[in-house]
Scaffold this motif. Structure first.
Motif, PDB file in Angstrom:
ATOM      1  N   VAL A 187      93.621  15.332 -73.067  1.00 30.85           N
ATOM      2  CA  VAL A 187      93.164  15.020 -71.707  1.00 30.85           C
ATOM      3  C   VAL A 187      92.400  13.711 -71.683  1.00 30.85           C
ATOM      4  CG1 VAL A 187      91.817  15.862 -69.748  1.00 30.85           C
ATOM      5  CG2 VAL A 187      92.943  17.501 -71.269  1.00 30.85           C
ATOM      6  N   ILE A 188      92.741  12.848 -70.706  1.00 33.73           N
ATOM      7  CA  ILE A 188      91.941  11.659 -70.432  1.00 33.73           C
ATOM      8  C   ILE A 188      91.435  11.734 -68.991  1.00 33.73           C
ATOM      9  CG2 ILE A 188      93.157  10.199 -72.096  1.00 33.73           C
ATOM     10  CD1 ILE A 188      94.636   8.918 -69.751  1.00 33.73           C
ATOM     11  N   LYS A 189      90.256  11.193 -68.762  1.00 35.23           N
ATOM     12  CA  LYS A 189      89.661  11.169 -67.436  1.00 35.23           C
ATOM     13  C   LYS A 189      89.796   9.767 -66.868  1.00 35.23           C
ATOM     14  CE  LYS A 189      85.468  12.526 -64.923  1.00 35.23           C
ATOM     15  NZ  LYS A 189      84.096  13.109 -65.045  1.00 35.23           N
ATOM     16  N   LEU A 190      90.296   9.668 -65.628  1.00 35.95           N
ATOM     17  CA  LEU A 190      90.456   8.384 -64.950  1.00 35.95           C
ATOM     18  C   LEU A 190      89.144   8.068 -64.242  1.00 35.95           C
ATOM     19  CD1 LEU A 190      94.013   8.979 -63.451  1.00 35.95           C
ATOM     20  CD2 LEU A 190      93.389   8.192 -65.727  1.00 35.95           C
ATOM     21  N   LEU A 191      88.422   7.079 -64.726  1.00 36.73           N
ATOM     22  CA  LEU A 191      87.050   6.858 -64.291  1.00 36.73           C
ATOM     23  C   LEU A 191      86.925   6.082 -62.991  1.00 36.73           C
ATOM     24  CD1 LEU A 191      85.459   6.047 -67.763  1.00 36.73           C
ATOM     25  CD2 LEU A 191      85.577   8.243 -66.577  1.00 36.73           C
ATOM     26  N   SER A 192      87.962   5.381 -62.579  1.00 39.46           N
ATOM     27  CA  SER A 192      87.852   4.547 -61.384  1.00 39.46           C
ATOM     28  C   SER A 192      88.497   5.158 -60.152  1.00 39.46           C
ATOM     29  CB  SER A 192      88.481   3.162 -61.650  1.00 39.46           C
ATOM     30  OG  SER A 192      87.745   2.466 -62.613  1.00 39.46           O
ATOM     31  N   PHE A 193      89.153   6.286 -60.321  1.00 38.12           N
ATOM     32  CA  PHE A 193      89.860   6.935 -59.217  1.00 38.12           C
ATOM     33  C   PHE A 193      88.929   7.943 -58.564  1.00 38.12           C
ATOM     34  CE2 PHE A 193      92.965   9.748 -57.212  1.00 38.12           C
ATOM     35  CZ  PHE A 193      93.869   8.833 -56.691  1.00 38.12           C
ATOM     36  N   GLU A 194      88.804   7.886 -57.233  1.00 37.58           N
ATOM     37  CA  GLU A 194      87.909   8.796 -56.514  1.00 37.58           C
ATOM     38  C   GLU A 194      88.618   9.378 -55.302  1.00 37.58           C
ATOM     39  OE1 GLU A 194      84.628   6.250 -55.601  1.00 37.58           O
ATOM     40  OE2 GLU A 194      83.652   6.554 -57.544  1.00 37.58           O
ATOM     41  N   GLU A 195      88.179  10.579 -54.925  1.00 33.95           N
ATOM     42  CA  GLU A 195      88.833  11.312 -53.842  1.00 33.95           C
ATOM     43  C   GLU A 195      87.772  12.062 -53.042  1.00 33.95           C
ATOM     44  OE1 GLU A 195      92.347  14.755 -53.537  1.00 33.95           O
ATOM     45  OE2 GLU A 195      91.783  13.856 -55.462  1.00 33.95           O
ATOM     46  N   ARG A 196      87.959  12.096 -51.729  1.00 31.57           N
ATOM     47  CA  ARG A 196      87.019  12.809 -50.861  1.00 31.57           C
ATOM     48  C   ARG A 196      87.793  13.506 -49.749  1.00 31.57           C
ATOM     49  NH1 ARG A 196      83.510  12.144 -46.262  1.00 31.57           N
ATOM     50  NH2 ARG A 196      81.387  12.916 -46.691  1.00 31.57           N
ATOM     51  N   ILE A 197      87.573  14.816 -49.595  1.00 37.37           N
ATOM     52  CA  ILE A 197      88.221  15.606 -48.560  1.00 37.37           C
ATOM     53  C   ILE A 197      87.143  16.108 -47.613  1.00 37.37           C
ATOM     54  CG2 ILE A 197      89.673  17.605 -48.083  1.00 37.37           C
ATOM     55  CD1 ILE A 197      90.746  17.407 -50.938  1.00 37.37           C
ATOM     56  N   HIS A 198      87.193  15.662 -46.374  1.00 37.22           N
ATOM     57  CA  HIS A 198      86.201  16.062 -45.369  1.00 37.22           C
ATOM     58  C   HIS A 198      86.913  16.954 -44.350  1.00 37.22           C
ATOM     59  CE1 HIS A 198      83.222  14.784 -41.943  1.00 37.22           C
ATOM     60  NE2 HIS A 198      83.054  16.036 -42.343  1.00 37.22           N
ATOM     61  N   VAL A 199      86.549  18.234 -44.317  1.00 38.68           N
ATOM     62  CA  VAL A 199      87.175  19.205 -43.425  1.00 38.68           C
ATOM     63  C   VAL A 199      86.181  19.526 -42.312  1.00 38.68           C
ATOM     64  CG1 VAL A 199      88.420  21.386 -43.290  1.00 38.68           C
ATOM     65  CG2 VAL A 199      88.291  20.159 -45.474  1.00 38.68           C
ATOM     66  N   LEU A 200      86.613  19.376 -41.067  1.00 39.25           N
ATOM     67  CA  LEU A 200      85.710  19.538 -39.931  1.00 39.25           C
ATOM     68  C   LEU A 200      86.436  20.161 -38.751  1.00 39.25           C
ATOM     69  CD1 LEU A 200      85.371  16.214 -37.990  1.00 39.25           C
ATOM     70  CD2 LEU A 200      86.769  16.344 -40.053  1.00 39.25           C
ATOM     71  N   ILE A 242      85.604  -8.076 -72.471  1.00 40.96           N
ATOM     72  CA  ILE A 242      84.241  -8.605 -72.354  1.00 40.96           C
ATOM     73  C   ILE A 242      83.646  -8.262 -70.994  1.00 40.96           C
ATOM     74  CG2 ILE A 242      82.867 -10.727 -72.280  1.00 40.96           C
ATOM     75  CD1 ILE A 242      84.915 -11.927 -74.262  1.00 40.96           C
ATOM     76  N   VAL A 243      84.410  -8.505 -69.938  1.00 35.96           N
ATOM     77  CA  VAL A 243      83.898  -8.295 -68.580  1.00 35.96           C
ATOM     78  C   VAL A 243      83.653  -6.810 -68.307  1.00 35.96           C
ATOM     79  CG1 VAL A 243      84.450  -8.525 -66.122  1.00 35.96           C
ATOM     80  CG2 VAL A 243      84.968 -10.396 -67.710  1.00 35.96           C
ATOM     81  N   TYR A 244      84.548  -5.950 -68.792  1.00 36.05           N
ATOM     82  CA  TYR A 244      84.458  -4.525 -68.489  1.00 36.05           C
ATOM     83  C   TYR A 244      84.037  -3.706 -69.716  1.00 36.05           C
ATOM     84  CZ  TYR A 244      86.857  -5.536 -64.115  1.00 36.05           C
ATOM     85  OH  TYR A 244      87.188  -6.036 -62.877  1.00 36.05           O
ATOM     86  N   ARG A 245      83.280  -4.310 -70.610  1.00 36.42           N
ATOM     87  CA  ARG A 245      82.931  -3.621 -71.854  1.00 36.42           C
ATOM     88  C   ARG A 245      82.109  -2.352 -71.600  1.00 36.42           C
ATOM     89  NH1 ARG A 245      80.031  -8.182 -71.324  1.00 36.42           N
ATOM     90  NH2 ARG A 245      77.753  -8.109 -71.500  1.00 36.42           N
ATOM     91  N   ASN A 246      81.329  -2.337 -70.535  1.00 32.22           N
ATOM     92  CA  ASN A 246      80.532  -1.151 -70.215  1.00 32.22           C
ATOM     93  C   ASN A 246      81.111  -0.342 -69.067  1.00 32.22           C
ATOM     94  OD1 ASN A 246      78.544  -1.718 -72.200  1.00 32.22           O
ATOM     95  ND2 ASN A 246      77.601  -3.213 -70.826  1.00 32.22           N
ATOM     96  N   ARG A 247      82.350  -0.673 -68.664  1.00 33.66           N
ATOM     97  CA  ARG A 247      82.991   0.028 -67.560  1.00 33.66           C
ATOM     98  C   ARG A 247      84.432   0.375 -67.933  1.00 33.66           C
ATOM     99  NH1 ARG A 247      82.314  -3.799 -62.562  1.00 33.66           N
ATOM    100  NH2 ARG A 247      82.430  -5.399 -64.191  1.00 33.66           N
TER     101      ARG A 247
END
Length: 428
Positions: free
Chosen positions: A381-394, A161-166
């Motif tokens: 294949v399944i996509k993990l919708l809550s996992f995020e990654e960011r690589i900042h190269v400087l 119920i709580v995560y029905r749209n997520r």
């Protein structure tokens, strides 16, 4: 001439067989521990009832389930409850009966943890505590199997119920040929251990050419392949371009920064899963990171190992692809029979920085878990919708650095701080 059947698709008889076997095993196991907890029923009768009810139900769901569709919610809840009943029974073996509230909280916490969202973990603990208090008030002698199953049903209903749209995951493909899924790296491990020699073994299996850490090789042939609306390669600092196109020229050091709430769970994962698997054994602390890292490029694979032991930290296969005039980077991490792929969108940042990110409105960036059947060229294949990654190269003060962060549901839990310097060149 009649066309040959698509051998990637499971036959109706195969789906029926799989549903019957899975339903019978799960129904018997869960039914046995629940039956043993119910006066007048017993484990044998419970196992028989569970198998007789669940096996045909699973078979019907398997036969009627559409391509790339999840099972009906009711079926998923029942299966979860039976699995957790077995876990509750195991908890009872550890600390005995009479711990209704403890069993309920542990069960709810585990369910929430599997949701891969901090708020789901909190929800699981709360639901477990509330249900546990209610059950203890009704009967403080309830068997752990019954407690765990009851908590599971309550949690799954509330979460639905709580995560029905997520949703947590999205099914992207079911038994599709690898060529149709450019955003997934279709290389799996064919044994229970991945290890630093994975790429050599892959080349042998596929009849390819293997070269260990050849001079001047990079994880990408050219940054120009990534050009698109969000990324202009000419803006990137020359040292960043050199690193990606000639990675073997550089040595790396790493300092992990874990959030406190994630570190204990990762320690368990590392000891139980990552180290025996020979994959994803990220340093847990600065002391472990100070053991040093050896970075090698083996044909298409980037292998990072601990300097003192040679044991693997990461085994990743790097690829790039283009779609609609955009370039993307995909990094595949082989695991037994499967692959975990991160597909990232390149972006310019500041005057000369490079960012690779999975946080995007575009369809391809994200994280994918793939079941790989190379013999039949079939990927699910399944996509993990809550996992995020960011690589900042400087480049800062002439030094090449990377801030590599990971998040769950928008909450950062790990940042890997890399420093890269040319081999044989001493940092000032």
């Amino acid at each position: 001439m009649a066309s040959s059947p698509d051998r990637r698709r499971r036959s109706r008889s195969g789906r029926l067989r799989d549903g019957l076997i899975w339903g019978a095993l799960l129904g018997a196991a869960g039914g046995a521990v629940l039956g043993a907890a119910i006066d007048g029923l017993g484990a044998a009768a419970g196992a028989l009832v569970g198998a007789v009810i669940l096996a045909p139900a699973e078979a019907v769901m398997a036969m009627t389930q559409g391509v790339a569709e999840p099972k009906p919610l009711v079926g998923r809840i029942v299966a979860s409850a039976l699995l957790m009943a077995v876990l509750g029974w195991l908890l009872g073996l550890i600390y005995g009966p009479g711990h209704v509230l403890l069993t309920a909280i542990v069960s709810g916490g585990l369910l929430g943890l599997l949701g891969l969202r901090p708020m789901k973990l909190a929800l699981g603990v709360v639901v477990g505590a509330v249900v546990g208090l209610a059950l203890r008030g009704l009967d403080d002698g309830l068997e752990p199997a019954v407690v765990a199953a009851t908590v599971t049903v309550a949690y799954r209903v509330v979460a639905a119920i709580v995560y029905r749209n997520r949703p947590l995951v999205r099914i992207m493909a079911e038994e599709v040929p690898a060529a149709d899924l450019a955003y997934v790296v279709p290389f799996e491990a064919r044994s229970r251990y991945v290890g630093a020699d994975y790429v050599e073994q892959l080349a042998e299996v596929r009849g390819g050419t293997f070269r260990r850490n050849p001079p001047d090789v990079g994880i990408l042939a050219s940054l120009d392949a990534l050009r698109g609306p969000t990324f202009e390669p000419g803006r990137v600092h020359p040292l960043i371009r050199e690193f990606y196109e000639h990675t073997s020229r550089f040595k790396l050091s790493i300092v992990p920064e874990w959030r406190r709430w994630m570190k204990p769970a990762y320690e368990v994962f590392k000891r139980v899963v990552a180290e025996p698997l020979g994959q994803a054994a990220i340093p847990s602390n600065i002391e472990e990171a100070q053991r040093g890292m050896v970075s090698t490029i083996d044909t298409r694979g980037w292998i990072r190992t601990f300097a003192d032991s040679g044991k693997p930290i990461y085994v990743g296969i790097y690829t790039s692809f283009r779609h609609d005039e955009r370039g993307y980077v995909s990094v595949g991490f082989p695991i037994p029979g499967s692959n975990f792929t991160a597909t990232l969108e390149p972006c310019n940042e500041g005057e000369s920085d490079l960012v690779l990110t999975s946080r995007s409105e575009l369809p391809f960036p994200g994280h994918y878990l793939s079941s790989v059947d190379s013999e039949r060229d079939a990927l699910t294949v399944i996509k993990l919708l809550s996992f995020e990654e960011r690589i900042h190269v400087l480049v800062s003060d002439g030094e090449l650095r990377t801030e590599h962060s990971f998040s769950l549901a928008g909450v950062r839990f790990l940042t890997l701080h890399y420093e890269m310097s040319r081999l044989g060149v001493r940092s000032s």
